[in-house]
Design a protein around this motif. Structure first.
Motif, PDB file in Angstrom:
ATOM      1  N   VAL A  47      42.791   4.219  14.959  1.00  0.00           N
ATOM      2  CA  VAL A  47      43.338   4.968  16.095  1.00  0.00           C
ATOM      3  C   VAL A  47      42.901   6.430  16.018  1.00  0.00           C
ATOM      4  O   VAL A  47      42.501   7.031  17.023  1.00  0.00           O
ATOM      5  N   ILE A  48      42.940   6.998  14.826  1.00  0.00           N
ATOM      6  CA  ILE A  48      42.515   8.385  14.650  1.00  0.00           C
ATOM      7  C   ILE A  48      41.030   8.532  14.974  1.00  0.00           C
ATOM      8  O   ILE A  48      40.616   9.471  15.665  1.00  0.00           O
ATOM      9  N   THR A  49      40.218   7.590  14.517  1.00  0.00           N
ATOM     10  CA  THR A  49      38.780   7.639  14.778  1.00  0.00           C
ATOM     11  C   THR A  49      38.486   7.549  16.267  1.00  0.00           C
ATOM     12  O   THR A  49      37.643   8.285  16.793  1.00  0.00           O
ATOM     13  N   ILE A  50      39.184   6.653  16.964  1.00  0.00           N
ATOM     14  CA  ILE A  50      38.974   6.517  18.411  1.00  0.00           C
ATOM     15  C   ILE A  50      39.389   7.790  19.131  1.00  0.00           C
ATOM     16  O   ILE A  50      38.692   8.266  20.032  1.00  0.00           O
ATOM     17  N   ALA A  51      40.508   8.379  18.735  1.00  0.00           N
ATOM     18  CA  ALA A  51      40.961   9.613  19.381  1.00  0.00           C
ATOM     19  C   ALA A  51      39.952  10.735  19.184  1.00  0.00           C
ATOM     20  O   ALA A  51      39.660  11.499  20.116  1.00  0.00           O
ATOM     21  N   GLN A  52      39.389  10.839  17.993  1.00  0.00           N
ATOM     22  CA  GLN A  52      38.400  11.878  17.737  1.00  0.00           C
ATOM     23  C   GLN A  52      37.127  11.635  18.536  1.00  0.00           C
ATOM     24  O   GLN A  52      36.530  12.579  19.059  1.00  0.00           O
ATOM     25  N   SER A  53      36.705  10.388  18.650  1.00  0.00           N
ATOM     26  CA  SER A  53      35.487  10.107  19.407  1.00  0.00           C
ATOM     27  C   SER A  53      35.701  10.353  20.894  1.00  0.00           C
ATOM     28  O   SER A  53      34.795  10.818  21.586  1.00  0.00           O
ATOM     29  N   ARG A  56      35.421  14.035  21.390  1.00  0.00           N
ATOM     30  CA  ARG A  56      34.026  14.429  21.300  1.00  0.00           C
ATOM     31  C   ARG A  56      33.271  14.087  22.579  1.00  0.00           C
ATOM     32  O   ARG A  56      32.461  14.861  23.061  1.00  0.00           O
ATOM     33  N   GLU A  57      33.544  12.895  23.145  1.00  0.00           N
ATOM     34  CA  GLU A  57      32.889  12.505  24.376  1.00  0.00           C
ATOM     35  C   GLU A  57      33.280  13.427  25.517  1.00  0.00           C
ATOM     36  O   GLU A  57      32.469  13.698  26.396  1.00  0.00           O
ATOM     37  N   GLY A  58      34.512  13.896  25.523  1.00  0.00           N
ATOM     38  CA  GLY A  58      34.944  14.818  26.550  1.00  0.00           C
ATOM     39  C   GLY A  58      34.183  16.126  26.527  1.00  0.00           C
ATOM     40  O   GLY A  58      33.888  16.720  27.551  1.00  0.00           O
ATOM     41  N   ARG A  59      33.831  16.582  25.323  1.00  0.00           N
ATOM     42  CA  ARG A  59      33.054  17.818  25.197  1.00  0.00           C
ATOM     43  C   ARG A  59      31.593  17.595  25.581  1.00  0.00           C
ATOM     44  O   ARG A  59      30.938  18.495  26.062  1.00  0.00           O
TER      45      ARG A  59
END
Length: 61
Positions: A47-53, A56-59
């Motif tokens: 879940v943490i990895t998905i949230a970080q990705s 990142r995609e938003g940026r």
């Protein structure tokens, strides 16, 4: 095309998390607490990895 690939990758990630949670629940029901909490911990890390990705995609857009 790029959105389709992103959608499939995200769907795969969510399916893996779902499988980990179900495996954890089954192990917990069978009394194998240590393995169950390991599965829940792996799902939490996912879940943490998905949230970080996603952040990142938003940026990157």
């Amino acid at each position: 095309m790029n959105q389709d690939r992103r959608f499939r990758r995200r769907l795969g990630q969510y399916l893996v998390l779902l499988v980990l949670v179900v495996v954890g629940l089954v192990l917990l029901a069978r009394g194998q607490d240590l393995w169950a909490w390991g599965a829940f911990g792996a799902a939490g890390g996912g879940v943490i990895t998905i949230a970080q990705s996603r952040r990142r995609e938003g940026r990157d857009r």
